[in-house]
Motif scaffolding. Structure first.
Motif, mmCIF file in Angstrom:
data_model
loop_
_atom_site.group_PDB
_atom_site.id
_atom_site.type_symbol
_atom_site.label_atom_id
_atom_site.label_comp_id
_atom_site.label_asym_id
_atom_site.label_seq_id
_atom_site.Cartn_x
_atom_site.Cartn_y
_atom_site.Cartn_z
ATOM 1 N N VAL A 14 0.946 -1.401 -0.152
ATOM 2 C CA VAL A 14 0.381 0.498 -0.229
ATOM 3 C C VAL A 14 1.212 1.656 -0.620
ATOM 4 O O VAL A 14 1.996 1.767 0.840
ATOM 5 C CB VAL A 14 -1.076 0.103 1.416
ATOM 6 N N GLU A 15 1.117 2.234 -1.153
ATOM 7 C CA GLU A 15 1.608 2.815 -1.243
ATOM 8 C C GLU A 15 3.396 2.904 -0.630
ATOM 9 O O GLU A 15 3.417 3.892 -0.272
ATOM 10 C CB GLU A 15 1.157 4.285 -0.279
ATOM 11 N N GLN A 16 3.630 1.625 -1.961
ATOM 12 C CA GLN A 16 5.372 1.421 -1.528
ATOM 13 C C GLN A 16 5.617 1.139 -0.443
ATOM 14 O O GLN A 16 6.513 1.028 0.403
ATOM 15 C CB GLN A 16 5.785 2.477 -1.715
ATOM 16 N N GLN A 17 4.355 0.664 0.789
ATOM 17 C CA GLN A 17 4.532 -0.015 2.386
ATOM 18 C C GLN A 17 4.333 -1.254 2.280
ATOM 19 O O GLN A 17 2.737 -1.553 1.147
ATOM 20 C CB GLN A 17 4.306 0.978 3.611
ATOM 21 N N CYS A 18 4.999 -2.098 2.627
ATOM 22 C CA CYS A 18 4.648 -3.181 2.965
ATOM 23 C C CYS A 18 3.917 -3.950 3.790
ATOM 24 O O CYS A 18 4.474 -3.363 4.898
ATOM 25 C CB CYS A 18 5.529 -4.364 2.901
ATOM 26 N N PHE A 19 2.314 -4.477 4.409
ATOM 27 C CA PHE A 19 1.765 -4.536 5.162
ATOM 28 C C PHE A 19 1.436 -6.660 5.466
ATOM 29 O O PHE A 19 1.506 -6.766 3.994
ATOM 30 C CB PHE A 19 0.713 -4.346 5.432
ATOM 31 N N ALA A 20 1.608 -6.873 6.368
ATOM 32 C CA ALA A 20 1.755 -8.478 6.591
ATOM 33 C C ALA A 20 -0.243 -8.353 6.440
ATOM 34 O O ALA A 20 -0.542 -7.540 7.787
ATOM 35 C CB ALA A 20 2.342 -8.441 7.712
ATOM 36 N N LEU A 21 -0.950 -8.955 6.023
ATOM 37 C CA LEU A 21 -2.419 -8.999 6.148
ATOM 38 C C LEU A 21 -3.067 -9.760 7.644
ATOM 39 O O LEU A 21 -2.096 -11.018 7.660
ATOM 40 C CB LEU A 21 -3.478 -9.574 4.885
ATOM 41 N N SER A 22 -3.480 -9.520 8.262
ATOM 42 C CA SER A 22 -4.039 -10.333 9.076
ATOM 43 C C SER A 22 -4.872 -11.551 8.988
ATOM 44 O O SER A 22 -5.943 -11.315 7.712
ATOM 45 C CB SER A 22 -5.145 -9.147 10.185
ATOM 46 N N VAL A 133 6.102 -4.463 7.414
ATOM 47 C CA VAL A 133 6.811 -5.736 7.347
ATOM 48 C C VAL A 133 8.235 -5.177 5.806
ATOM 49 O O VAL A 133 7.252 -3.771 5.059
ATOM 50 C CB VAL A 133 6.653 -6.698 7.174
ATOM 51 N N LYS A 134 8.927 -5.512 6.548
ATOM 52 C CA LYS A 134 9.712 -5.139 5.250
ATOM 53 C C LYS A 134 9.662 -5.904 3.780
ATOM 54 O O LYS A 134 9.182 -7.143 4.046
ATOM 55 C CB LYS A 134 11.467 -5.524 5.290
ATOM 56 N N ALA A 135 9.742 -5.223 2.661
ATOM 57 C CA ALA A 135 9.656 -5.707 1.393
ATOM 58 C C ALA A 135 10.103 -6.748 0.925
ATOM 59 O O ALA A 135 11.218 -6.857 0.671
ATOM 60 C CB ALA A 135 9.028 -4.450 0.084
ATOM 61 N N ALA A 136 9.385 -8.383 -0.214
ATOM 62 C CA ALA A 136 10.707 -8.638 0.297
ATOM 63 C C ALA A 136 11.504 -8.502 -0.856
ATOM 64 O O ALA A 136 11.218 -7.514 -2.010
ATOM 65 C CB ALA A 136 10.052 -10.422 -0.027
#
Length: 136
Positions: A14-22, A133-136
């Motif tokens: 999302v907007e160049q930031q990575c999120f771990a989905l619930s 989270v950090k992008a892979a």
């Protein structure tokens, strides 16, 4: 989510930031999903107005497959969208159908505005509920 059960985090950018989905439903997610399905239904209704009436059913079957393959909808959701679109289309009078076709530009503009609002709202749900989270 299968990937999560295998130990692989499911992530969304999302907007160049990575999120771990619930793994669990996020507050506001169900309402968002319903509005997304309603938006898709409106898009399908509009599409149907551009077709000869003899092509509607065959086109709906193709649209249902595309919704599953291209948007990741569950087959039941895709079926619900196409069935609702068919009912709405059948409830439109000939005059209303013609008006929709004649006003394509305004409908497309309105649809894009709705899509922008939906994507921004989903991004806000993810940002507020999921861990970065950090992008892979």
């Amino acid at each position: 989510m299968t990937l999560a059960r295998l130990g692989q985090p499911v992530a969304l950018e999302v907007e160049q930031q990575c999120f771990a989905l619930s793994l669990h439903e996020m507050p506001g997610e169900v309402d968002w999903r319903i509005e997304f399905l309603q938006w898709l239904t409106r898009k399908v209704v509009f599409y149907l107005t551009t077709l000869p009436e003899t092509d509607v059913i065959q086109s709906l079957l193709r649209v249902e497959r595309e919704l599953i393959l291209e948007t990741g909808l569950h087959s039941l959701e895709a079926q619900a969208v196409t069935e609702a679109a068919l009912v709405e289309f059948q409830n439109l009078g000939e005059k209303e159908r013609k008006e929709l076709v004649e006003d394509q530009a305004r409908f497309q503009q309105y649809s894009m505005k709705e899509w922008t609002a939906l994507t921004e709202r989903y991004a806000q749900i993810v940002r507020s509920q999921c861990q970065s989270v950090k992008a892979a």
